[in-house]
Design a protein around this motif. Structure first.
Motif, PDB file in Angstrom:
ATOM      1  N   HIS A  71       1.615  77.870  27.432  1.00 42.46           N
ATOM      2  CA  HIS A  71       2.692  76.947  27.081  1.00 42.46           C
ATOM      3  C   HIS A  71       4.062  77.607  27.133  1.00 42.46           C
ATOM      4  CE1 HIS A  71       1.362  79.133  23.511  1.00 42.46           C
ATOM      5  NE2 HIS A  71       2.596  79.020  23.053  1.00 42.46           N
ATOM      6  N   ASP A  72       4.109  78.922  27.315  1.00 45.28           N
ATOM      7  CA  ASP A  72       5.388  79.639  27.252  1.00 45.28           C
ATOM      8  C   ASP A  72       6.055  79.755  28.615  1.00 45.28           C
ATOM      9  OD1 ASP A  72       5.856  80.328  24.515  1.00 45.28           O
ATOM     10  OD2 ASP A  72       4.133  81.685  24.638  1.00 45.28           O
ATOM     11  N   VAL A  73       7.388  79.694  28.575  1.00 45.45           N
ATOM     12  CA  VAL A  73       8.226  79.927  29.755  1.00 45.45           C
ATOM     13  C   VAL A  73       9.130  81.110  29.443  1.00 45.45           C
ATOM     14  CG1 VAL A  73       9.943  78.969  31.336  1.00 45.45           C
ATOM     15  CG2 VAL A  73       8.187  77.464  30.339  1.00 45.45           C
ATOM     16  N   TRP A  74       9.010  82.166  30.247  1.00 52.71           N
ATOM     17  CA  TRP A  74       9.786  83.385  30.068  1.00 52.71           C
ATOM     18  C   TRP A  74      10.861  83.474  31.141  1.00 52.71           C
ATOM     19  CZ3 TRP A  74       7.698  88.065  27.362  1.00 52.71           C
ATOM     20  CH2 TRP A  74       6.505  87.800  26.654  1.00 52.71           C
ATOM     21  N   THR A  75      11.895  84.256  30.874  1.00 51.22           N
ATOM     22  CA  THR A  75      12.841  84.624  31.919  1.00 51.22           C
ATOM     23  C   THR A  75      12.675  86.100  32.240  1.00 51.22           C
ATOM     24  OG1 THR A  75      14.581  85.125  30.300  1.00 51.22           O
ATOM     25  CG2 THR A  75      14.568  82.906  31.279  1.00 51.22           C
ATOM     26  N   PHE A  84      12.516  96.913  29.841  1.00 51.87           N
ATOM     27  CA  PHE A  84      12.406  95.601  29.200  1.00 51.87           C
ATOM     28  C   PHE A  84      11.746  94.601  30.156  1.00 51.87           C
ATOM     29  CE2 PHE A  84      15.161  93.463  25.668  1.00 51.87           C
ATOM     30  CZ  PHE A  84      14.005  92.959  25.083  1.00 51.87           C
ATOM     31  N   SER A  85      11.935  94.817  31.471  1.00 51.13           N
ATOM     32  CA  SER A  85      11.338  93.918  32.459  1.00 51.13           C
ATOM     33  C   SER A  85       9.813  93.996  32.461  1.00 51.13           C
ATOM     34  CB  SER A  85      11.868  94.237  33.859  1.00 51.13           C
ATOM     35  OG  SER A  85      11.412  95.505  34.305  1.00 51.13           O
ATOM     36  N   VAL A  86       9.250  95.143  32.063  1.00 47.35           N
ATOM     37  CA  VAL A  86       7.785  95.256  31.996  1.00 47.35           C
ATOM     38  C   VAL A  86       7.235  94.256  30.975  1.00 47.35           C
ATOM     39  CG1 VAL A  86       5.877  96.798  31.385  1.00 47.35           C
ATOM     40  CG2 VAL A  86       7.818  97.662  32.721  1.00 47.35           C
ATOM     41  N   TRP A  87       7.903  94.165  29.831  1.00 44.52           N
ATOM     42  CA  TRP A  87       7.526  93.193  28.793  1.00 44.52           C
ATOM     43  C   TRP A  87       7.672  91.771  29.308  1.00 44.52           C
ATOM     44  CZ3 TRP A  87       5.372  92.669  24.105  1.00 44.52           C
ATOM     45  CH2 TRP A  87       5.774  91.641  23.247  1.00 44.52           C
ATOM     46  N   GLU A  88       8.748  91.504  30.045  1.00 46.22           N
ATOM     47  CA  GLU A  88       8.975  90.153  30.557  1.00 46.22           C
ATOM     48  C   GLU A  88       7.932  89.770  31.606  1.00 46.22           C
ATOM     49  OE1 GLU A  88      13.734  89.435  30.417  1.00 46.22           O
ATOM     50  OE2 GLU A  88      13.069  91.033  31.753  1.00 46.22           O
ATOM     51  N   ILE A  89       7.702  90.656  32.569  1.00 44.10           N
ATOM     52  CA  ILE A  89       6.803  90.328  33.677  1.00 44.10           C
ATOM     53  C   ILE A  89       5.368  90.185  33.185  1.00 44.10           C
ATOM     54  CG2 ILE A  89       5.831  91.155  35.847  1.00 44.10           C
ATOM     55  CD1 ILE A  89       8.546  92.591  36.311  1.00 44.10           C
ATOM     56  N   PHE A  90       4.847  91.235  32.547  1.00 40.51           N
ATOM     57  CA  PHE A  90       3.445  91.225  32.154  1.00 40.51           C
ATOM     58  C   PHE A  90       3.204  90.383  30.909  1.00 40.51           C
ATOM     59  CE2 PHE A  90       3.881  95.112  34.704  1.00 40.51           C
ATOM     60  CZ  PHE A  90       2.917  94.857  35.665  1.00 40.51           C
ATOM     61  N   GLY A  91       4.221  90.273  30.047  1.00 39.25           N
ATOM     62  CA  GLY A  91       4.074  89.384  28.902  1.00 39.25           C
ATOM     63  C   GLY A  91       3.814  87.966  29.337  1.00 39.25           C
ATOM     64  N   ALA A  92       4.504  87.530  30.388  1.00 35.99           N
ATOM     65  CA  ALA A  92       4.299  86.176  30.906  1.00 35.99           C
ATOM     66  C   ALA A  92       3.000  86.068  31.702  1.00 35.99           C
ATOM     67  CB  ALA A  92       5.482  85.771  31.783  1.00 35.99           C
ATOM     68  N   LEU A  93       2.836  86.927  32.699  1.00 39.67           N
ATOM     69  CA  LEU A  93       1.730  86.751  33.648  1.00 39.67           C
ATOM     70  C   LEU A  93       0.368  87.067  33.032  1.00 39.67           C
ATOM     71  CD1 LEU A  93       3.347  88.163  36.918  1.00 39.67           C
ATOM     72  CD2 LEU A  93       3.366  85.837  36.003  1.00 39.67           C
ATOM     73  N   CYS A  94       0.312  88.016  32.100  1.00 36.44           N
ATOM     74  CA  CYS A  94      -0.983  88.375  31.510  1.00 36.44           C
ATOM     75  C   CYS A  94      -1.423  87.398  30.431  1.00 36.44           C
ATOM     76  CB  CYS A  94      -0.925  89.792  30.932  1.00 36.44           C
ATOM     77  SG  CYS A  94      -0.823  91.084  32.189  1.00 36.44           S
ATOM     78  N   THR A  95      -0.552  86.491  30.022  1.00 37.97           N
ATOM     79  CA  THR A  95      -0.925  85.497  29.016  1.00 37.97           C
ATOM     80  C   THR A  95      -0.901  84.085  29.588  1.00 37.97           C
ATOM     81  OG1 THR A  95       1.367  85.355  28.221  1.00 37.97           O
ATOM     82  CG2 THR A  95      -0.086  86.932  27.114  1.00 37.97           C
ATOM     83  N   GLY A  96      -0.767  83.966  30.913  1.00 38.66           N
ATOM     84  CA  GLY A  96      -0.833  82.659  31.554  1.00 38.66           C
ATOM     85  C   GLY A  96       0.451  81.871  31.511  1.00 38.66           C
ATOM     86  N   GLY A  97       1.552  82.500  31.111  1.00 42.53           N
ATOM     87  CA  GLY A  97       2.815  81.789  31.012  1.00 42.53           C
ATOM     88  C   GLY A  97       3.533  81.684  32.342  1.00 42.53           C
ATOM     89  N   GLN A  98       4.671  81.011  32.321  1.00 44.65           N
ATOM     90  CA  GLN A  98       5.506  80.842  33.502  1.00 44.65           C
ATOM     91  C   GLN A  98       6.648  81.849  33.431  1.00 44.65           C
ATOM     92  OE1 GLN A  98       8.669  77.513  35.217  1.00 44.65           O
ATOM     93  NE2 GLN A  98       6.944  76.828  33.965  1.00 44.65           N
ATOM     94  N   LEU A  99       6.929  82.509  34.552  1.00 46.25           N
ATOM     95  CA  LEU A  99       7.993  83.509  34.612  1.00 46.25           C
ATOM     96  C   LEU A  99       9.092  83.006  35.535  1.00 46.25           C
ATOM     97  CD1 LEU A  99       9.017  86.342  33.840  1.00 46.25           C
ATOM     98  CD2 LEU A  99       7.817  87.230  35.845  1.00 46.25           C
ATOM     99  N   VAL A 100      10.276  82.794  34.982  1.00 46.83           N
ATOM    100  CA  VAL A 100      11.431  82.340  35.751  1.00 46.83           C
ATOM    101  C   VAL A 100      12.286  83.559  36.073  1.00 46.83           C
ATOM    102  CG1 VAL A 100      13.491  80.892  35.763  1.00 46.83           C
ATOM    103  CG2 VAL A 100      11.410  80.097  34.610  1.00 46.83           C
ATOM    104  N   VAL A 101      12.377  83.905  37.377  1.00 49.35           N
ATOM    105  CA  VAL A 101      13.186  85.045  37.796  1.00 49.35           C
ATOM    106  C   VAL A 101      14.645  84.595  37.846  1.00 49.35           C
ATOM    107  CG1 VAL A 101      13.603  86.748  39.597  1.00 49.35           C
ATOM    108  CG2 VAL A 101      11.267  86.000  39.111  1.00 49.35           C
ATOM    109  N   VAL A 102      15.478  85.211  37.020  1.00 44.67           N
ATOM    110  CA  VAL A 102      16.876  84.816  36.906  1.00 44.67           C
ATOM    111  C   VAL A 102      17.674  85.437  38.049  1.00 44.67           C
ATOM    112  CG1 VAL A 102      18.925  84.848  35.436  1.00 44.67           C
ATOM    113  CG2 VAL A 102      16.644  84.686  34.404  1.00 44.67           C
TER     114      VAL A 102
END
Length: 236
Positions: A71-75, A84-102
């Motif tokens: 249900h989460d959408v990350w940037t 900090f990008s490691v947390w953003e990328i893998f935090g989203a993709l490893c939990t099934g979330g959506q990653l919006v590349v700014v």
């Protein structure tokens, strides 16, 4: 050939067709996941080498705090040269979330970034305090609530008093405001600290408690534990 160099035309080669399955590569927890620059807080500047196990344990050890999911959408706001990008990328993709590349120029325009947060209904926002400070000054920010459920600070010291306009308007629970201190060698984050209205005008950059699978010690120059209230260096 240019300058005497042979030209290899891959399209003209018979490579036996495109593979139909995934690459058969076995990856272990100790295999290298990434190499990233660190400015040298623990020594000379260098490329820190982090393995798959480190990334997995970071997400596992913090799951009970955040419950990230589909249900989460990350940037991805930060450069991939900043951990900090490691947390953003893998935090989203490893939990099934959506990653919006700014896009780069959007990340440099607080007005455009605010528009992106509204349009994409971002729920997890990771920011340095200075970047969030610019966002807080955008006209219209306080007109209507965002979809955010967590704002996570890192990369710089946080002065809670600077969050007063935000907390006065939105409170400190929706979204939650979290300060996380860390160093590159320990995989992005090492501590966790919710920021509340009670922290305004309080101590600068409270770092909170250790992520459960890590230990923190404040030591002197001889690596002895220092008493409460005595300055020392933080060891993870």
């Amino acid at each position: 050939t240019p300058e005497g160099l042979p030209v290899l035309l891959l399209d003209a080669l018979d490579l036996g067709g495109e593979p139909e399955g995934n690459p058969d590569v076995e990856v272990h927890g100790e295999n290298l996941a990434y190499v990233i620059y660190t400015s040298g807080s623990t020594g000379r500047p260098k490329g820190a080498q982090l393995c798959h196990r480190n990334v997995a344990r970071l997400l596992d050890a913090t799951e009970h705090w955040f419950q990230f999911g589909a249900h989460d959408v990350w940037t991805m706001f930060h450069s991939y040269a900043f951990d900090f990008s490691v947390w953003e990328i893998f935090g989203a993709l490893c939990t099934g979330g959506q990653l919006v590349v700014v896009p780069y120029w959007v990340s440099r325009s607080p007005e455009d970034f605010l528009q992106l947060l509204r349009q994409r209904r971002v729920t997890v926002l990771n920011q340095t305090p200075s970047a969030f400070g610019q966002l807080m000054n955008v006209p219209g920010l306080y007109d209507e609530p965002l979809a955010l459920r967590a704002v996570i600070f890192g990369g710089e010291a946080l002065d809670p008093e600077r969050l007063r306009p935000w907390i006065d308007r939105w409170g400190d629970e929706a979204p939650r405001l979290i300060n996380m201190y860390g160093i590159t060698e320990t995989t992005v984050h090492a501590t966790y600290r919710p920021i509340t209205g009670q922290d305004l005008a309080g101590q600068r950059s409270p770092v909170g408690v250790a992520i459960p699978d890590l230990g923190l010690r404040v030591l002197d120059g001889a690596l002895n534990l220092v008493p409460v209230g005595v300055e020392g260096e933080l060891y993870v």
